[in-house]
Design a protein around this motif. Structure first.
Motif: not given
Length: 231
Positions: A23-31, A210-221, A223-226
Protein backbone atom coordinates in the motif's frame (compact mmCIF):
# COMPACT_ATOMS: atom_id res chain seq x y z
CA UNK A 1 -8.32 3.00 -28.53
CA UNK A 2 -7.34 6.68 -28.18
CA UNK A 3 -3.66 7.47 -28.05
CA UNK A 4 -2.42 8.24 -24.55
CA UNK A 5 -0.87 11.62 -23.81
CA UNK A 6 2.86 12.21 -23.35
CA UNK A 7 2.57 12.54 -19.55
CA UNK A 8 0.66 9.25 -19.30
CA UNK A 9 3.21 7.42 -21.42
CA UNK A 10 6.11 8.77 -19.36
CA UNK A 11 4.36 7.86 -16.10
CA UNK A 12 3.62 4.34 -17.37
CA UNK A 13 7.32 3.82 -18.09
CA UNK A 14 8.27 4.87 -14.56
CA UNK A 15 7.16 1.60 -12.96
CA UNK A 16 6.34 -2.02 -13.78
CA UNK A 17 2.58 -2.03 -14.47
CA UNK A 18 2.41 -5.76 -13.69
CA UNK A 19 4.00 -5.43 -10.23
CA UNK A 20 1.83 -5.77 -7.12
CA UNK A 21 2.85 -3.02 -4.69
CA UNK A 22 2.47 -2.75 -0.93
CA UNK A 23 0.00 0.00 0.00
CA UNK A 24 2.68 2.54 1.02
CA UNK A 25 4.69 1.97 -2.17
CA UNK A 26 1.57 2.15 -4.34
CA UNK A 27 0.66 5.56 -2.89
CA UNK A 28 4.19 6.80 -3.50
CA UNK A 29 4.10 5.63 -7.13
CA UNK A 30 0.60 6.99 -7.85
CA UNK A 31 1.46 10.48 -6.56
CA UNK A 32 4.60 10.53 -8.72
CA UNK A 33 2.55 9.62 -11.80
CA UNK A 34 0.22 12.62 -11.30
CA UNK A 35 1.85 14.95 -13.83
CA UNK A 36 -1.11 17.09 -14.89
CA UNK A 37 -1.20 20.86 -14.36
CA UNK A 38 -4.17 20.48 -12.00
CA UNK A 39 -4.41 18.67 -8.68
CA UNK A 40 -5.42 15.20 -9.85
CA UNK A 41 -7.91 13.06 -7.96
CA UNK A 42 -6.63 9.65 -6.84
CA UNK A 43 -9.22 6.93 -7.39
CA UNK A 44 -9.36 3.43 -6.05
CA UNK A 45 -10.83 0.59 -8.13
CA UNK A 46 -11.62 -2.62 -6.25
CA UNK A 47 -12.79 -5.80 -7.99
CA UNK A 48 -14.59 -8.09 -5.54
CA UNK A 49 -15.21 -11.84 -5.65
CA UNK A 50 -18.97 -11.46 -5.36
CA UNK A 51 -21.93 -11.50 -7.73
CA UNK A 52 -23.85 -8.26 -7.27
CA UNK A 53 -26.84 -9.68 -9.15
CA UNK A 54 -27.71 -11.53 -5.94
CA UNK A 55 -29.14 -9.43 -3.10
CA UNK A 56 -27.16 -11.37 -0.48
CA UNK A 57 -23.88 -10.50 -2.22
CA UNK A 58 -24.37 -6.75 -2.53
CA UNK A 59 -21.66 -4.55 -1.04
CA UNK A 60 -22.69 -0.98 -0.27
CA UNK A 61 -22.03 1.58 2.40
CA UNK A 62 -20.34 4.87 3.25
CA UNK A 63 -17.41 6.07 5.29
CA UNK A 64 -15.94 9.42 6.32
CA UNK A 65 -12.32 9.34 5.16
CA UNK A 66 -9.78 10.64 7.73
CA UNK A 67 -8.54 13.40 5.40
CA UNK A 68 -11.61 13.92 3.23
CA UNK A 69 -11.29 13.89 -0.56
CA UNK A 70 -10.03 17.42 -1.16
CA UNK A 71 -13.37 18.72 -2.33
CA UNK A 72 -16.27 20.25 -0.41
CA UNK A 73 -19.44 18.69 -1.74
CA UNK A 74 -22.56 20.71 -2.56
CA UNK A 75 -25.45 19.07 -0.73
CA UNK A 76 -29.11 18.99 -1.71
CA UNK A 77 -31.55 18.09 1.07
CA UNK A 78 -35.16 17.02 0.53
CA UNK A 79 -37.02 18.03 3.68
CA UNK A 80 -39.97 20.09 4.91
CA UNK A 81 -40.79 22.19 7.96
CA UNK A 82 -38.44 21.99 10.96
CA UNK A 83 -36.18 19.50 9.16
CA UNK A 84 -35.76 21.90 6.25
CA UNK A 85 -34.80 24.64 8.71
CA UNK A 86 -32.37 22.22 10.41
CA UNK A 87 -30.78 21.43 7.05
CA UNK A 88 -30.32 25.11 6.21
CA UNK A 89 -28.78 25.78 9.62
CA UNK A 90 -26.40 22.81 9.15
CA UNK A 91 -25.03 24.27 5.92
CA UNK A 92 -26.97 22.51 3.18
CA UNK A 93 -26.44 24.22 -0.17
CA UNK A 94 -29.97 23.54 -1.41
CA UNK A 95 -33.10 22.61 0.55
CA UNK A 96 -36.58 21.90 -0.75
CA UNK A 97 -39.25 19.35 -1.59
CA UNK A 98 -41.46 18.88 -4.65
CA UNK A 99 -40.13 22.05 -6.30
CA UNK A 100 -36.57 20.65 -6.22
CA UNK A 101 -37.72 17.38 -7.76
CA UNK A 102 -39.47 19.34 -10.50
CA UNK A 103 -36.36 21.45 -11.13
CA UNK A 104 -34.27 18.27 -11.61
CA UNK A 105 -36.87 16.68 -13.90
CA UNK A 106 -37.71 19.70 -16.04
CA UNK A 107 -34.44 21.64 -16.10
CA UNK A 108 -31.99 18.72 -15.87
CA UNK A 109 -30.51 20.58 -12.89
CA UNK A 110 -27.49 18.96 -11.24
CA UNK A 111 -25.57 21.65 -9.38
CA UNK A 112 -25.06 19.35 -6.38
CA UNK A 113 -22.75 16.44 -5.48
CA UNK A 114 -24.81 14.62 -2.85
CA UNK A 115 -28.49 14.17 -1.96
CA UNK A 116 -29.91 13.67 1.52
CA UNK A 117 -33.59 13.09 2.30
CA UNK A 118 -35.80 12.62 5.32
CA UNK A 119 -37.77 9.33 5.18
CA UNK A 120 -41.09 11.13 4.62
CA UNK A 121 -39.71 12.70 1.43
CA UNK A 122 -38.80 9.39 -0.26
CA UNK A 123 -42.16 9.31 -2.05
CA UNK A 124 -41.07 12.46 -3.89
CA UNK A 125 -37.41 11.45 -4.28
CA UNK A 126 -38.36 7.94 -5.42
CA UNK A 127 -39.79 9.40 -8.63
CA UNK A 128 -36.27 10.62 -9.46
CA UNK A 129 -34.78 7.12 -9.26
CA UNK A 130 -34.14 6.81 -12.99
CA UNK A 131 -32.39 10.18 -13.03
CA UNK A 132 -30.44 10.08 -9.75
CA UNK A 133 -29.72 6.32 -9.71
CA UNK A 134 -27.33 6.12 -12.70
CA UNK A 135 -25.40 9.12 -11.32
CA UNK A 136 -24.98 7.44 -7.93
CA UNK A 137 -26.97 10.22 -6.24
CA UNK A 138 -30.03 8.33 -5.03
CA UNK A 139 -30.40 8.61 -1.22
CA UNK A 140 -30.18 5.30 0.61
CA UNK A 141 -30.59 4.31 4.28
CA UNK A 142 -27.47 2.08 4.09
CA UNK A 143 -25.28 5.03 3.20
CA UNK A 144 -26.91 7.26 5.82
CA UNK A 145 -28.46 9.61 3.27
CA UNK A 146 -32.06 8.76 4.16
CA UNK A 147 -32.28 9.97 7.75
CA UNK A 148 -34.06 12.22 10.22
CA UNK A 149 -30.68 13.42 11.50
CA UNK A 150 -30.07 15.67 8.52
CA UNK A 151 -27.55 17.85 10.40
CA UNK A 152 -25.25 14.88 11.05
CA UNK A 153 -25.61 13.63 7.46
CA UNK A 154 -24.69 17.06 6.08
CA UNK A 155 -21.71 17.37 8.43
CA UNK A 156 -20.36 13.95 7.42
CA UNK A 157 -20.88 14.59 3.71
CA UNK A 158 -19.07 17.93 3.92
CA UNK A 159 -16.28 16.33 5.97
CA UNK A 160 -15.38 13.88 3.20
CA UNK A 161 -17.87 11.04 3.39
CA UNK A 162 -17.69 8.73 0.38
CA UNK A 163 -20.12 6.05 -0.72
CA UNK A 164 -19.01 2.73 -2.09
CA UNK A 165 -21.13 0.34 -4.12
CA UNK A 166 -20.67 -2.36 -6.73
CA UNK A 167 -21.11 -1.50 -10.38
CA UNK A 168 -22.46 -4.05 -12.88
CA UNK A 169 -19.02 -5.65 -13.24
CA UNK A 170 -18.60 -6.10 -9.44
CA UNK A 171 -16.07 -3.28 -9.18
CA UNK A 172 -16.16 -0.44 -6.66
CA UNK A 173 -14.83 2.97 -7.77
CA UNK A 174 -14.11 5.52 -5.02
CA UNK A 175 -11.97 8.69 -4.84
CA UNK A 176 -9.53 8.66 -1.91
CA UNK A 177 -8.15 12.19 -2.17
CA UNK A 178 -5.94 14.45 -4.26
CA UNK A 179 -2.36 13.96 -5.42
CA UNK A 180 -1.38 16.96 -3.27
CA UNK A 181 -2.33 15.00 -0.14
CA UNK A 182 0.92 13.07 -0.42
CA UNK A 183 1.46 9.31 0.08
CA UNK A 184 0.85 9.19 3.85
CA UNK A 185 -2.60 10.82 3.90
CA UNK A 186 -3.66 8.85 0.82
CA UNK A 187 -2.54 5.65 2.54
CA UNK A 188 -4.62 6.48 5.63
CA UNK A 189 -7.68 7.19 3.47
CA UNK A 190 -7.08 4.02 1.46
CA UNK A 191 -6.79 1.87 4.60
CA UNK A 192 -9.98 3.36 6.06
CA UNK A 193 -11.89 2.65 2.84
CA UNK A 194 -10.60 -0.90 2.41
CA UNK A 195 -11.24 -1.61 6.10
CA UNK A 196 -14.90 -0.67 5.61
CA UNK A 197 -15.22 -2.75 2.43
CA UNK A 198 -13.62 -5.80 4.07
CA UNK A 199 -15.95 -5.39 7.05
CA UNK A 200 -18.90 -5.29 4.64
CA UNK A 201 -18.00 -8.68 3.12
CA UNK A 202 -21.25 -10.59 2.55
CA UNK A 203 -21.60 -13.95 4.31
CA UNK A 204 -22.54 -15.45 0.94
CA UNK A 205 -19.23 -14.44 -0.68
CA UNK A 206 -17.02 -17.44 -1.46
CA UNK A 207 -13.36 -17.66 -2.40
CA UNK A 208 -11.04 -14.67 -2.65
CA UNK A 209 -12.93 -11.50 -1.71
CA UNK A 210 -10.45 -8.84 -2.90
CA UNK A 211 -9.73 -9.96 -6.47
CA UNK A 212 -7.78 -6.88 -7.55
CA UNK A 213 -7.11 -3.41 -6.19
CA UNK A 214 -5.81 -0.56 -8.36
CA UNK A 215 -5.15 3.11 -7.64
CA UNK A 216 -4.78 5.76 -10.33
CA UNK A 217 -4.54 9.51 -10.74
CA UNK A 218 -7.10 11.20 -13.01
CA UNK A 219 -4.72 11.29 -15.98
CA UNK A 220 -2.32 8.56 -14.87
CA UNK A 221 -1.92 4.80 -15.30
CA UNK A 222 -3.26 2.24 -12.84
CA UNK A 223 -0.96 1.09 -10.04
CA UNK A 224 -1.75 -2.38 -8.72
CA UNK A 225 -1.90 -2.99 -4.97
CA UNK A 226 -1.19 -6.45 -3.61
CA UNK A 227 -4.63 -7.58 -2.26
CA UNK A 228 -2.99 -10.22 -0.06
CA UNK A 229 -1.26 -7.49 1.98
CA UNK A 230 -4.42 -5.52 2.68
CA UNK A 231 -6.35 -5.77 5.93
Amino acid sequence: MPKRGKNYQEAAKAFDKHELFDVADAMSVVTKTAKAKFDETIECHIRLGVDGRHADQQVRGAIVLPHGIGKTKKVLVFAKGPKAAEAEAAGADFVGAEEMAEKIQKENWFEFDAVIATPDMMGVVGRLGRILGPKGLMPNPKSGTVTMDVAKAIEETKAGKVEYRLDKTNIIHVPIGKASFGPEKLEENFNALLGAIIKAKPAAAKGQYLRSVTVAATMGPGVKVNPVKIG
